[in-house]
Motif scaffolding. Structure first.
Motif, PDB file in Angstrom:
ATOM      1  N   GLU A  58       0.824  -1.213   0.000  1.00 29.81           N
ATOM      2  CA  GLU A  58       0.000   0.000   0.000  1.00 29.81           C
ATOM      3  C   GLU A  58       0.858   1.263   0.000  1.00 29.81           C
ATOM      4  N   PHE A  59       2.096   1.152   0.431  1.00 30.24           N
ATOM      5  CA  PHE A  59       2.994   2.305   0.458  1.00 30.24           C
ATOM      6  C   PHE A  59       3.702   2.533  -0.881  1.00 30.24           C
ATOM      7  N   GLU A  60       3.381   1.727  -1.887  1.00 34.61           N
ATOM      8  CA  GLU A  60       3.989   1.912  -3.197  1.00 34.61           C
ATOM      9  C   GLU A  60       3.510   3.191  -3.872  1.00 34.61           C
ATOM     10  N   ASP A  61       2.308   3.648  -3.506  1.00 31.52           N
ATOM     11  CA  ASP A  61       1.726   4.842  -4.129  1.00 31.52           C
ATOM     12  C   ASP A  61       0.954   5.603  -3.057  1.00 31.52           C
ATOM     13  N   ASP A  62       1.316   6.857  -2.834  1.00 28.89           N
ATOM     14  CA  ASP A  62       0.658   7.659  -1.798  1.00 28.89           C
ATOM     15  C   ASP A  62      -0.856   7.717  -1.970  1.00 28.89           C
ATOM     16  N   SER A  63      -1.337   7.701  -3.207  1.00 28.94           N
ATOM     17  CA  SER A  63      -2.781   7.831  -3.411  1.00 28.94           C
ATOM     18  C   SER A  63      -3.545   6.656  -2.802  1.00 28.94           C
ATOM     19  N   SER A  64      -2.910   5.506  -2.670  1.00 29.67           N
ATOM     20  CA  SER A  64      -3.600   4.364  -2.062  1.00 29.67           C
ATOM     21  C   SER A  64      -3.726   4.522  -0.548  1.00 29.67           C
ATOM     22  N   LEU A  65      -3.022   5.499   0.030  1.00 29.03           N
ATOM     23  CA  LEU A  65      -3.074   5.742   1.472  1.00 29.03           C
ATOM     24  C   LEU A  65      -4.101   6.804   1.853  1.00 29.03           C
ATOM     25  N   GLU A  66      -4.733   7.416   0.859  1.00 30.58           N
ATOM     26  CA  GLU A  66      -5.717   8.457   1.159  1.00 30.58           C
ATOM     27  C   GLU A  66      -6.841   7.860   1.999  1.00 30.58           C
ATOM     28  N   PRO A  67      -7.431   8.652   2.892  1.00 30.00           N
ATOM     29  CA  PRO A  67      -8.391   8.123   3.865  1.00 30.00           C
ATOM     30  C   PRO A  67      -9.625   7.449   3.286  1.00 30.00           C
ATOM     31  N   ASP A  68      -9.962   7.721   2.035  1.00 29.38           N
ATOM     32  CA  ASP A  68     -11.137   7.082   1.444  1.00 29.38           C
ATOM     33  C   ASP A  68     -10.760   5.958   0.477  1.00 29.38           C
TER      34      ASP A  68
END
Length: 150
Positions: A58-68
């Motif tokens: 999940e840390f490969e792309d910041d967008s996957s860490l967004e709260p939604d």
């Protein structure tokens, strides 16, 4: 039973059994408990290793860490599960290093802080949720530090 926490690759630690005894011919079994065997220790290592791998992905792309997003929701949940398992000090548990966890915490919170207002949350919820996230990461960091000192 005594254990040794060994570092494998600088990113995770693994607890190794040092006192396995022969239990009536059962090599690799050191007691009657459900977790008292090399087989289960290997399985626990595989299970916790998969959780670490899922978080890492999940840390490969910041967008996957967004709260939604999936990762934004699952990373803290997986980390809490992983921390709960590691706190048992069972043999075989794989757990990230302190530095990896600090990096995850800082990056996750940076993404969360930068995106959460776009979702227009209630201010009380926003404050309470962030406190839970910080607590989740801090518990994991503290446990990693304890494991590395053992």
């Amino acid at each position: 039973m005594s254990t040794l926490t060994a570092c494998c690759d600088g990113n995770a630690t693994v607890d190794l059994n040092l006192s396995a005894i022969d239990m009536g011919g059962l090599v690799g079994v050191w007691g009657p408990g459900n977790f008292d065997s090399d087989t289960v220790a290997d399985g626990l290592g595989a299970l916790t290793g998969r959780i670490v791998d899922d978080i890492t992905a999940e840390f490969e792309d910041d967008s996957s860490l967004e709260p939604d997003e999936w990762g934004g929701e699952m990373v803290p949940a997986w980390l809490e599960i992983l921390t709960d398992i590691a706190q048992t000090k069972r043999v075989g548990v794989t757990f990230p290093s302190t530095q990896v966890l600090i990096d995850w915490r800082d990056r996750y919170l940076r993404v969360w802080d930068g995106y959460i207002d776009e979702l227009e949350p209630d201010e009380d919820h926003k404050v309470a949720r962030r406190a839970v996230l910080v607590h989740t990461f801090e518990q994991a960091v503290a446990l990693a530090a304890e494991r590395e000192q053992a």
